[in-house]
Design an enzyme around this catalytic site. Structure first.
Site, mmCIF file in Angstrom:
data_model
loop_
_atom_site.group_PDB
_atom_site.id
_atom_site.type_symbol
_atom_site.label_atom_id
_atom_site.label_comp_id
_atom_site.label_asym_id
_atom_site.label_seq_id
_atom_site.Cartn_x
_atom_site.Cartn_y
_atom_site.Cartn_z
ATOM 1 C CB CYS A 175 2.312 7.718 2.956
ATOM 2 S SG CYS A 175 2.626 6.670 4.379
ATOM 3 C CB CYS A 223 0.067 -0.141 14.575
ATOM 4 S SG CYS A 223 0.461 -0.167 12.817
ATOM 5 C CD GLU A 232 -3.012 -1.021 2.147
ATOM 6 O OE1 GLU A 232 -3.239 0.086 2.656
ATOM 7 O OE2 GLU A 232 -3.754 -1.998 2.279
ATOM 8 C CB SER A 266 7.101 5.889 16.278
ATOM 9 O OG SER A 266 6.834 6.070 14.913
ATOM 10 C CG LEU A 267 8.318 9.769 22.478
ATOM 11 C CD1 LEU A 267 9.517 8.989 23.002
ATOM 12 C CD2 LEU A 267 8.473 11.261 22.802
ATOM 13 C CG ASN A 268 3.860 6.446 19.051
ATOM 14 O OD1 ASN A 268 3.621 7.543 18.570
ATOM 15 N ND2 ASN A 268 4.042 5.372 18.313
ATOM 16 C CG ASN A 314 -6.187 7.658 12.130
ATOM 17 O OD1 ASN A 314 -7.039 8.549 12.127
ATOM 18 N ND2 ASN A 314 -4.942 7.869 11.730
ATOM 19 C CB CYS A 325 4.901 -4.099 10.702
ATOM 20 S SG CYS A 325 6.198 -3.344 11.709
ATOM 21 C CB CYS A 328 -1.142 7.369 10.845
ATOM 22 S SG CYS A 328 -0.352 8.790 10.168
ATOM 23 C CB CYS A 332 2.980 -0.582 17.664
ATOM 24 S SG CYS A 332 4.727 -0.315 17.345
ATOM 25 C CB SER A 356 8.457 7.223 10.506
ATOM 26 O OG SER A 356 7.948 6.919 11.784
ATOM 27 N N GLY A 375 5.112 -1.292 7.542
ATOM 28 C CA GLY A 375 6.434 -1.858 7.796
ATOM 29 C C GLY A 375 7.364 -0.949 8.565
HETATM 30 N N1 SAH Z 1 6.959 1.537 11.356
HETATM 31 C C1 SAH Z 1 7.354 2.892 11.342
HETATM 32 C C2 SAH Z 1 6.712 3.666 10.223
HETATM 33 C C3 SAH Z 1 5.278 3.364 9.904
HETATM 34 S S1 SAH Z 1 4.073 3.784 11.124
HETATM 35 C C4 SAH Z 1 7.056 3.534 12.675
HETATM 36 O O1 SAH Z 1 6.365 2.942 13.491
HETATM 37 O O2 SAH Z 1 7.551 4.638 12.905
HETATM 38 C C5 SAH Z 1 3.934 5.549 10.904
HETATM 39 C C6 SAH Z 1 3.360 6.273 12.106
HETATM 40 O O3 SAH Z 1 1.984 5.934 12.296
HETATM 41 C C7 SAH Z 1 4.057 5.928 13.412
HETATM 42 O O4 SAH Z 1 4.472 7.100 14.059
HETATM 43 C C8 SAH Z 1 2.994 5.213 14.215
HETATM 44 O O5 SAH Z 1 3.176 5.436 15.579
HETATM 45 C C9 SAH Z 1 1.729 5.816 13.676
HETATM 46 N N2 SAH Z 1 0.527 4.986 13.867
HETATM 47 C C10 SAH Z 1 0.449 3.639 13.860
HETATM 48 N N3 SAH Z 1 -0.818 3.250 14.040
HETATM 49 C C11 SAH Z 1 -1.559 4.375 14.182
HETATM 50 C C12 SAH Z 1 -2.963 4.622 14.388
HETATM 51 N N4 SAH Z 1 -3.834 3.624 14.467
HETATM 52 N N5 SAH Z 1 -3.371 5.902 14.442
HETATM 53 C C13 SAH Z 1 -2.489 6.913 14.332
HETATM 54 N N6 SAH Z 1 -1.179 6.733 14.131
HETATM 55 C C14 SAH Z 1 -0.710 5.481 14.059
HETATM 56 FE FE1 SF4 Z 2 5.122 -1.522 12.655
HETATM 57 FE FE2 SF4 Z 2 5.176 1.164 12.759
HETATM 58 FE FE3 SF4 Z 2 2.841 -0.187 13.028
HETATM 59 FE FE4 SF4 Z 2 4.666 -0.265 14.982
HETATM 60 S S1 SF4 Z 2 3.547 1.552 14.256
HETATM 61 S S2 SF4 Z 2 3.529 -2.046 14.154
HETATM 62 S S3 SF4 Z 2 6.553 -0.276 13.815
HETATM 63 S S4 SF4 Z 2 4.136 -0.118 11.221
#
Ligand code: SAH
Ligand code: SF4
Length: 395
Positions: free
Chosen positions: A152, A166, A118, A265-267, A343, A159, A386, A163, A240, A210
């Protein structure tokens, strides 16, 4: 990384005149850089400049079939085809259009198997990525419905990082993408929107499916193709990572002319919460990530982006914002924070943050002197936002 197959085929190329019919499975030229193409041309007894012509045809003119590469003599094109070669650029197989102009693509890679990848096109860009205003004042491009855009890009199918918030994580890791498959997403999308490289403002974010730093060699090879062969600027690219320390350390060694900007991705506000949301944090906790990031030699005015997904009630409170501000300040890094309202996705039990909490969070960071932007959610209606990329075929 493409070499095993390619070596085999390049031997075939030397004896092209055997008159064999084209092999059923052709080998893609797409993904090889000018140097590799030149080596193959020379091995086949062709002048070296044919390699450059092939690269220009595929990456600048964005041609997709050998017959279109008319800078090459017809006989050579036929020999290439008979030798089992094709351009083999990944193909946009399906398009989902959002009401906000975002497009999500299913891109079919080699062999046309069911494994699509995608990518997303966001016209007008994503305020979160370039929300510092520096890119807003470009003149309107005649005949185009967008003045700038963000693409993007995915780096893997699925992946492995897991997380908890995600959707891509639900797939597990299916496979790594090759350099050609990563760069091919970009070239196919540039082509679809008739982007003029060097004139139009297009940003790339390696934030699709990924973890790019768990597919480091292919990811960087794709970046080099996009910079050196297609003419895109690495300063308009952001990669990222969830915080893969050895990947960040290798990234820090990359020369500035091919190094994209870095987003982490600190989160979460601290290790305890982060380890729960992102199990990878147990292996590489926040301080280890910061240490690795500090090895990157930033360009003048370059900043590290910290992405921060706001989960309702879990990470979106003012007390969390204060912790984040302290953490970012303590890192000593020139940084900005991109906030992303979570999201939702099927099977993931979190809550979206309240609008008031999002704003209070952002203001708390700003008050602490940390630049903070809210990333607009794009294409949620087509599962393009995202964390929503999961090869969702239902539009
Ligand atoms: N794997 C890498 C890049 C892809 S994810 C990473 O994790 O950085 C890209 C971004 O989307 C990351 O910052 C992740 O924290 C965020 N993300 C993942 N799932 C999400 C969701 N459901 N809603 C909003 N952001 C999300
Ligand atoms: Fe993979 Fe990024 Fe999703 Fe974490 S947020 S599962 S590293 S795609």
């Amino acid at each position: 990384m493409l070499s095993p197959v390619v070596t085999e085929k390049s031997e075939q190329l030397v004896q092209l005149d055997a008159g064999e019919p084209a092999a059923v499975t052709q080998t893609p030229l797409f993904g090889l850089d000018a140097e590799a193409l030149t080596a193959r041309m020379v091995a086949a007894g062709e002048p070296a400049f044919r390699g450059k012509q092939l690269a220009e045809g595929m990456y600048r003119q964005r041609l997709t079939a050998l017959e279109e590469l008319t800078t090459l003599p017809k006989a050579l094109r036929q020999r290439l085809a008979l030798g089992g070669w094709e351009v083999g650029r990944p193909r946009i197989a399906q398009v989902f259009k959002s009401v906000d102009g975002t497009e999500r693509y299913l891109i079919e890679c080699r062999g046309g198997d069911a494994q699509t990848v995608e990518a997303v096109w966001m016209p007008e860009g994503d305020e979160g990525e370039s929300g510092d205003g520096t890119e807003m004042d470009e003149a309107q491009e005649a005949g185009k419905s967008w003045t700038r855009a963000t693409i993007c890009v995915s780096s893997q199918v699925g992946c492995a990082v897991n997380c908890q918030f995600c959707l891509t994580a639900k797939l597990g890791l299916q496979r790594n993408l090759t350099a050609g498959e990563i760069a091919g997403q970009v070239i196919a999308i540039l082509d679809r929107h008739a982007v003029e490289v060097g004139r139009d403002r297009v940003n790339l974010v390696f934030m699709g499916m990924g973890e790019p730093f768990l597919n480091f060699d292919n990811f960087m090879a794709a970046v080099r193709l996009l910079v050196k062969e297609a003419g895109l600027s690495p300063q308009r690219m952001t990669v990222s990572t969830s915080g893969i320390v050895p990947g960040i350390e290798r990234f820090a060694q990359e020369p500035a002319e091919v190094r994209p900007k870095l987003a982490i991705s600190l989160n979460a506000p601290n290790d305890e919460v982060r380890s729960e949301l992102m199990p990878i944090n147990r292996k590489w906790p926040i301080e280890a990530v910061m240490d690795a990031v500090r090895q990157v030699r930033l360009r003048s005015r370059e900043r590290i982006t910290f992405e921060y997904v706001l989960l309702g009630g879990v990470t979106d409170q003012v007390k969390h914002a204060r912790e984040v501000a302290r953490l970012v300040r303590r890192s000593g890094l020139p940084a900005k924070v991109n906030l992303i309202a979570w999201n939702p996705g099927p099977g993931i039990a979190y809550d979206q943050p309240q609008a008031g909490d999002v704003e209070a969070f952002r203001l708390t960071l700003l008050d602490a002197g940390i630049p903070a932007y809210l990333r607009k959610s794009r294409g949620r209606d087509i599962f393009a936002a995202c964390g929503q990329l999961k090869r969702t075929v239902e539009g």
